[in-house]
Enzyme design. Structure first.
Site, PDB file in Angstrom:
ATOM      1  N   ASP A 394       0.853  -1.193   0.000  1.00  0.00           N
ATOM      2  CA  ASP A 394       0.000   0.000   0.000  1.00  0.00           C
ATOM      3  C   ASP A 394       0.890   1.245   0.000  1.00  0.00           C
ATOM      4  O   ASP A 394       1.902   1.292   0.713  1.00  0.00           O
ATOM      5  CB  ASP A 394      -0.904   0.017   1.226  1.00  0.00           C
ATOM      6  CG  ASP A 394      -1.949   1.121   1.141  1.00  0.00           C
ATOM      7  OD1 ASP A 394      -3.009   0.876   0.545  1.00  0.00           O
ATOM      8  OD2 ASP A 394      -1.675   2.214   1.665  1.00  0.00           O
ATOM      9  N   ASN A 402      -2.296  12.731  -3.517  1.00  0.00           N
ATOM     10  CA  ASN A 402      -3.248  13.130  -4.565  1.00  0.00           C
ATOM     11  C   ASN A 402      -3.736  14.561  -4.340  1.00  0.00           C
ATOM     12  O   ASN A 402      -3.824  15.360  -5.278  1.00  0.00           O
ATOM     13  CB  ASN A 402      -4.450  12.185  -4.562  1.00  0.00           C
ATOM     14  CG  ASN A 402      -4.335  11.104  -5.634  1.00  0.00           C
ATOM     15  OD1 ASN A 402      -3.566  11.242  -6.578  1.00  0.00           O
ATOM     16  ND2 ASN A 402      -5.083  10.031  -5.483  1.00  0.00           N
ATOM     17  N   ASP A 411      -2.003   9.234 -10.622  1.00  0.00           N
ATOM     18  CA  ASP A 411      -2.093   8.132 -11.597  1.00  0.00           C
ATOM     19  C   ASP A 411      -0.704   7.706 -12.058  1.00  0.00           C
ATOM     20  O   ASP A 411      -0.426   6.505 -12.219  1.00  0.00           O
ATOM     21  CB  ASP A 411      -2.935   8.564 -12.793  1.00  0.00           C
ATOM     22  CG  ASP A 411      -4.423   8.642 -12.471  1.00  0.00           C
ATOM     23  OD1 ASP A 411      -4.806   8.141 -11.385  1.00  0.00           O
ATOM     24  OD2 ASP A 411      -5.183   9.205 -13.274  1.00  0.00           O
ATOM     25  N   GLU A 437      -4.903   2.383  -3.925  1.00  0.00           N
ATOM     26  CA  GLU A 437      -3.441   2.380  -3.953  1.00  0.00           C
ATOM     27  C   GLU A 437      -2.869   1.086  -3.377  1.00  0.00           C
ATOM     28  O   GLU A 437      -1.666   0.998  -3.112  1.00  0.00           O
ATOM     29  CB  GLU A 437      -2.895   3.587  -3.179  1.00  0.00           C
ATOM     30  CG  GLU A 437      -3.130   3.548  -1.684  1.00  0.00           C
ATOM     31  CD  GLU A 437      -4.477   4.088  -1.256  1.00  0.00           C
ATOM     32  OE1 GLU A 437      -4.609   4.468  -0.085  1.00  0.00           O
ATOM     33  OE2 GLU A 437      -5.405   4.149  -2.098  1.00  0.00           O
TER      34      GLU A 437
END
Length: 528
Positions: A394, A402, A411, A437
């Site tokens: 993770d 983000n 992305d 993620e």
């Protein structure tokens, strides 16, 4: 069950027109029987001529009626029953062979013409309905009575040439119709083969099965000592099937240069060589061997093309000269074309199916397929008595990442993270996007220590990852947390294994993130 003698008799009566049904053969001979009826009508007209004596007139009229009825019985009953009972064919053969010359004696004025025409028409009927050798049997049986009849019947010396002419014409008719029949049989076989290949190939969407069916079709349809099926890939031709003189060889790759297959690929057209040692040098090709160390003398190959692109090559060879005709090449082209269309469909289906298994952003397996693949790897591991390691990963603080740098940059992080993972795992390993993620890695035959080493290398590579924001400014790469579990030593159930690895992932996060849990010391207590 037929006796051996019965089977021999059936084989003797094998006709080149056997691919046609009885009804179709009857349609072919119908015009001939029509001509017979015209001759019978001619006899009837002769009977009406004033110069004919009353006794002859009655004979001609009776013969006309009898022949008409007999022609109907022959077509309606005798020929159909002769299909089932070969003995009846002998009766028809010998009866007509002897009967036609004898009956011709009854007609003084037109006997010779009747004999010649009826004998030759019967030859045609026999070769179509019963076959070549029965026709020769009829011709032989018909000639001997004729010699006797011509001798006893005081036939004018000038007409004795018919005793020789009728057999010669009959022989010509037999060979001509046999050749036509054989050509028709080959063409029907050709169409049946193409139809059979298309029917079998079109029911599968798996490339290996298509290639296997193509291989079977070549063996069935062509008399070949060698053949191969090559699929083009990255400048090489991979021979998925290689057969040579009764033996199949493992798949292998050959370069697309200085070979007959290379010429077929370069020119996108078929090639047929009747004598390779003589013809190949003129093409600038040095014959090469695959399979056995033995040069083919005859060879033909054709490209497999579909959708405007080349898929591969199918080639067939023989250790004798002039082994193949152009009709064989046409058959190979048709088979290859059917296979090319099926392969193209199969590859497209495989591509669509593969895309459905993948995460559209990262290219990793999606959640559902990863679980299916992991279950299969676990089954194999259990059968082989080997371990399977699972790593759950993770990205730390990905939401803040983000929010700070934007989703497009986020992305890119996911894409590069996936690339980093792929660089550190083997071809048979699994990588999937678990969600958001979070990712998962399946490592067949890896123990806990090996999985920990891979996890460390992935973490180190992430630290070295160069990232930039939308303005091109460098930004820090994110860290990752990882949890590892081992099948079947810690759990022999996939779902429990996933839960365990996931719990350890969150334990790594609770320990301060950018961690791998458990520590290497944990695995010392587990013997694999």
């Amino acid at each position: 069950m037929f006796s051996p003698g019965w089977d021999t008799m059936k084989s003797f009566f094998h006709t080149s027109f056997h691919h046609l049904t009885l009804t179709e053969r009857q349609r072919i001979i119908a015009p001939i029987l029509g001509l017979v009826l015209l001759i019978v009508g001619g006899l009837f007209l002769v009977a009406l001529h004033p110069s004919v004596q009353p006794d002859e007139r009655r004979l001609y009229i009776a013969a006309s009626i009898t022949f008409t009825l007999y022609s109907w019985v022959l077509l309606r009953y005798l020929f159909p029953y002769a299909e089932q009972y070969p003995v009846l064919r002998w009766v028809i053969l010998v009866g007509h062979a002897i009967g036609i010359p004898l009956i011709s004696l009854l007609f003084a004025n037109v006997g010779l013409l009747f004999d010649a025409i009826m004998s030759l028409l019967t030859v045609i009927l026999v070769v179509i309905l019963f076959g070549r050798w029965p026709a020769y049997t009829f011709l032989t049986s018909n000639t001997l009575p004729r010699l006797v009849v011509y001798t006893l019947g005081n036939i004018p010396r000038g007409h004795t040439f018919l005793a020789v002419a009728i057999p010669l014409f009959g022989l010509t008719l037999i060979e001509t119709f046999s050749i036509v029949g054989n050509m028709l049989a080959r063409h029907i076989t050709y169409l049946e083969t193409i139809n059979g290949v298309a029917r079998r190939i079109n029911v599968t969407i798996e490339p290996p099965q298509v290639i296997e069916l193509l291989s079977a079709a070549i063996q069935e349809a062509l008399e070949a000592d060698t053949y191969y099926i090559g699929i083009q890939h990255d400048g090489t031709l991979r021979l998925e099937v290689l057969y040579d003189d009764g033996e199949f060889y493992p798949p292998q790759e050959i370069p697309e240069k200085n070979s007959l297959a290379a010429l077929v690929i370069a020119q996108h057209r078929s090639l047929l060589l009747h004598n390779i040692p003589k013809e190949a040098p003129a093409l600038g090709i040095s014959p090469q061997t695959v399979g056995k160390d033995k040069i083919n003398l005859s060879w033909m190959g054709t490209p497999m093309e579909a959708g405007g692109h080349l898929i591969g090559v199918v080639a067939v060879g023989a250790y004798r000269e002039n082994a193949f005709r152009y009709s064989d090449l046409e058959l190979l082209e048709s088979i290859a074309q059917q296979a090319a269309l099926a392969l193209d469909n199969a590859y497209h289906h495989a591509e669509v199916e593969e895309r459905s298994r993948r995460d559209s952003l990262t290219g990793a397996y999606n959640h559902g397929y990863f679980l299916m693949a992991l279950a299969e790897k676990a089954r194999q591991a259990q059968q082989q008595g080997k371990p399977l390691a699972l790593i759950m990963l993770d990205i730390d603080f990905f939401k803040s990442y983000n929010d700070t740098y934007g989703h497009l940059v986020g992305d890119q992080v996911l894409i590069k993270f996936t690339d980093v993972i792929k660089r550190h795992i083997k071809k048979g390993d699994l990588v999937g996007r678990w969600g958001g993620e979070e990712f998962a890695i399946g490592l067949p035959e890896a123990n806990g220590v090996q999985a920990t080493q891979i996890a460390r290398r992935i973490a180190e590579s992430m630290k070295k990852l160069q990232m930039h924001d939308r303005q091109g400014n460098p930004i820090p790469a994110p860290t990752i947390s990882q949890g590892i579990a081992l099948f079947p030593y810690e759990s022999d159930d996939i779902y429990t294994l996933v839960d365990l690895a996931d719990q350890r992932l969150y334990q790594a996060k609770n320990n301060g993130r950018n961690q791998i849990f458990p520590s290497p010391a944990h695995w010392k207590h587990i013997k694999t």
